[in-house]
Design an enzyme around this catalytic site. Structure first.
Site, PDB file in Angstrom:
ATOM      1  N   ASP A  17      52.133  18.847  35.353  1.00 58.76           N
ATOM      2  CA  ASP A  17      51.907  19.037  34.176  1.00 58.76           C
ATOM      3  C   ASP A  17      51.702  20.584  34.409  1.00 58.76           C
ATOM      4  OD1 ASP A  17      50.793  18.984  31.668  1.00 58.76           O
ATOM      5  OD2 ASP A  17      48.997  18.739  32.107  1.00 58.76           O
ATOM      6  N   SER A  18      51.106  21.190  33.469  1.00 60.33           N
ATOM      7  CA  SER A  18      50.549  22.752  33.854  1.00 60.33           C
ATOM      8  C   SER A  18      49.113  22.613  34.165  1.00 60.33           C
ATOM      9  CB  SER A  18      50.466  24.031  31.858  1.00 60.33           C
ATOM     10  OG  SER A  18      49.142  22.793  31.679  1.00 60.33           O
ATOM     11  N   TYR A  49      49.491  26.550  29.307  1.00 57.90           N
ATOM     12  CA  TYR A  49      51.188  27.141  29.107  1.00 57.90           C
ATOM     13  C   TYR A  49      51.345  27.249  27.808  1.00 57.90           C
ATOM     14  CZ  TYR A  49      53.361  26.023  34.389  1.00 57.90           C
ATOM     15  OH  TYR A  49      53.178  26.258  35.446  1.00 57.90           O
ATOM     16  N   GLY A  50      50.251  26.414  27.117  1.00 55.50           N
ATOM     17  CA  GLY A  50      50.665  25.997  25.244  1.00 55.50           C
ATOM     18  C   GLY A  50      51.146  27.704  24.892  1.00 55.50           C
ATOM     19  N   CYS A  80      54.685  17.417  30.353  1.00 59.37           N
ATOM     20  CA  CYS A  80      53.822  17.850  29.805  1.00 59.37           C
ATOM     21  C   CYS A  80      54.803  17.953  28.158  1.00 59.37           C
ATOM     22  CB  CYS A  80      53.708  19.438  30.421  1.00 59.37           C
ATOM     23  SG  CYS A  80      53.013  20.894  29.285  1.00 59.37           S
ATOM     24  N   ASN A  81      54.140  18.914  27.261  1.00 57.35           N
ATOM     25  CA  ASN A  81      55.353  18.578  25.969  1.00 57.35           C
ATOM     26  C   ASN A  81      55.430  20.346  25.853  1.00 57.35           C
ATOM     27  OD1 ASN A  81      55.205  16.292  24.116  1.00 57.35           O
ATOM     28  ND2 ASN A  81      52.841  16.606  25.287  1.00 57.35           N
ATOM     29  N   THR A  82      54.750  20.751  26.240  1.00 56.48           N
ATOM     30  CA  THR A  82      55.093  22.496  26.180  1.00 56.48           C
ATOM     31  C   THR A  82      56.326  22.722  26.942  1.00 56.48           C
ATOM     32  OG1 THR A  82      52.650  22.789  26.165  1.00 56.48           O
ATOM     33  CG2 THR A  82      54.425  25.185  26.309  1.00 56.48           C
ATOM     34  N   GLU A 165      40.426  22.045  30.175  1.00 62.43           N
ATOM     35  CA  GLU A 165      40.592  22.322  31.312  1.00 62.43           C
ATOM     36  C   GLU A 165      39.143  22.444  31.871  1.00 62.43           C
ATOM     37  OE1 GLU A 165      43.047  22.389  34.036  1.00 62.43           O
ATOM     38  OE2 GLU A 165      44.418  21.358  32.950  1.00 62.43           O
ATOM     39  N   CYS A 199      50.569  16.490  22.940  1.00 58.35           N
ATOM     40  CA  CYS A 199      50.288  16.946  24.376  1.00 58.35           C
ATOM     41  C   CYS A 199      49.055  16.084  24.622  1.00 58.35           C
ATOM     42  CB  CYS A 199      48.770  17.840  23.745  1.00 58.35           C
ATOM     43  SG  CYS A 199      48.411  19.390  25.160  1.00 58.35           S
ATOM     44  N   THR A 200      49.565  16.225  27.013  1.00 54.56           N
ATOM     45  CA  THR A 200      48.511  15.273  27.402  1.00 54.56           C
ATOM     46  C   THR A 200      48.147  15.704  27.577  1.00 54.56           C
ATOM     47  OG1 THR A 200      49.766  16.688  28.860  1.00 54.56           O
ATOM     48  CG2 THR A 200      51.014  14.999  28.363  1.00 54.56           C
ATOM     49  N   HIS A 201      47.195  16.698  27.001  1.00 55.92           N
ATOM     50  CA  HIS A 201      45.494  16.917  27.450  1.00 55.92           C
ATOM     51  C   HIS A 201      44.846  16.243  26.364  1.00 55.92           C
ATOM     52  CE1 HIS A 201      46.693  20.000  30.140  1.00 55.92           C
ATOM     53  NE2 HIS A 201      45.490  20.084  30.620  1.00 55.92           N
TER      54      HIS A 201
HETATM   55  N1  DGL Z   1      49.473  19.546  28.559  1.00 61.02           N
HETATM   56  C1  DGL Z   1      50.424  20.407  27.577  1.00 61.02           C
HETATM   57  C2  DGL Z   1      51.146  19.886  26.900  1.00 61.02           C
HETATM   58  O1  DGL Z   1      51.071  18.650  27.005  1.00 61.02           O
HETATM   59  C3  DGL Z   1      49.661  21.795  27.854  1.00 61.02           C
HETATM   60  C4  DGL Z   1      49.068  22.741  28.175  1.00 61.02           C
HETATM   61  C5  DGL Z   1      48.910  23.400  28.155  1.00 61.02           C
HETATM   62  O2  DGL Z   1      48.679  24.594  27.309  1.00 61.02           O
HETATM   63  O3  DGL Z   1      48.704  24.376  29.311  1.00 61.02           O
HETATM   64  O4  DGL Z   1      52.006  20.243  26.324  1.00 61.02           O
END
Ligand code: DGL
Length: 280
Positions: A17-18, A49-50, A80-82, A165, A199-201
């Site tokens: 993941d990011s 990353y998003g 990570c979805n992104t 984060e 989003c996994t966050h």
């Molecule tokens: N956890 C990431 C996701 O599922 C996104 C994180 C990011 O923006 O870095 O999209």
């Protein structure tokens, strides 16, 4: 790629993941598949990353996947979805044949979408995700393929990942940004009966999101669906299953300093862990 010869010995399953978000997926994987070894890799130094371009997300993700291969993983899950939306297909089609055609990289959008069909009665789903995932249209396109009768309405939440984060996700200030996006989503389509946290966050923000979502609307986190899909994948692919070691261990790596990673990761995992820093 650095030119390192990849080991053919079996190794742990890589979870990427990011940042911290993939830990919400890893938890479920370890619950469903406690016998397997996992290696978690968070690119915390370059998160989020998003809000980044396709090219940048692809390049960062490829670097991390390559490193996970070099660390002995034969199977890497982009938790990570992104990254799944912006980098998965190119890595699968263009990079895997060059790196090692027998290794695999899987994303989390498809397994999530497969589980959605049964959940909505109104057939109106709301998606909360990063700007990158929303812009990619990956969810509406995948949902449209499997369930053409479902309408998807999306809302991008650029501040939510930084709230997690930076460890500010429980603060009063977080409520402002959470409420704003939840209300905006529901105003766009009042028929929504299911909201997907894409989003996994976001599972870390669940309690606060719940406060602003009406009781009759279901909020879906991906972890358990992704975990059972991985279990199923390994059952269907014995050749890959044989390349995954099983001693029940989990190692953690981050591109940030351990001092920054450890306290936050320990909160998400509800326990103490050890981690190492990786320089890319
Ligand atoms: N956890 C990431 C996701 O599922 C996104 C994180 C990011 O923006 O870095 O999209």
């Amino acid at each position: 790629m650095s030119g390192t010869v990849l080991s053919q010995k079996p190794g742990p399953i890589g979870v990427f993941d990011s940042g911290y978000g993939g830990l919400t997926i890893l938890r479920h994987m370890r619950k469903v598949m406690p016998e397997y070894d996992f290696l978690y890799f968070g690119d915390n130094a370059r998160t989020p990353y998003g809000t980044r371009s396709f090219q940048v997300v692809y390049e960062y993700t490829l670097q991390c996947v390559t490193r996970l291969f070099e660390m002995g993983c034969h199977l890497v899950i982009l938790a990570c979805n992104t990254a799944s939306a912006k980098a998965l297909r190119t890595i699968q089609q263009c990079d895997l044949p060059r790196l090692d055609a027998n290794r695999r990289v899987l994303g989390i959008i498809r397994p999530t979408v497969e589980s959605l069909g049964e959940m909505t009665v109104s057939r109106h789903i709301g998606l909360l995700a990063t700007p990158g995932t929303v812009k990619s249209l990956s969810y509406p396109l995948e949902i449209g393929k499997l369930f053409p009768d479902i309408t998807v309405t999306s809302e991008s939440c650029p501040i939510w990942v930084p709230l997690v984060e930076t460890g500010n996700f429980m603060s009063d200030g977080a409520d402002f940004f959470i409420r704003r996006h939840v209300e905006s989503l529901l105003a766009k389509d009042p028929m929504i009966d299911t909201i997907l946290l894409g989003c996994t966050h976001y599972p870390l923000l669940y309690d606060k999101i719940r406060k602003y979502v009406p009781e009759n609307v279901t909020i879906v986190s991906q972890g358990r669906y992704v975990a059972s899909s991985l279990r199923d994948y390994l059952n269907r692919h014995p050749e890959m299953d044989a390349r995954c070691t099983r001693a029940g261990t989990c190692r953690y790596y981050t591109t940030e300093s351990q001092d920054t990673f450890l306290p936050n990761a320990s909160v998400f995992l509800e326990g103490k862990i050890e981690a190492d820093t990786v320089t890319l």
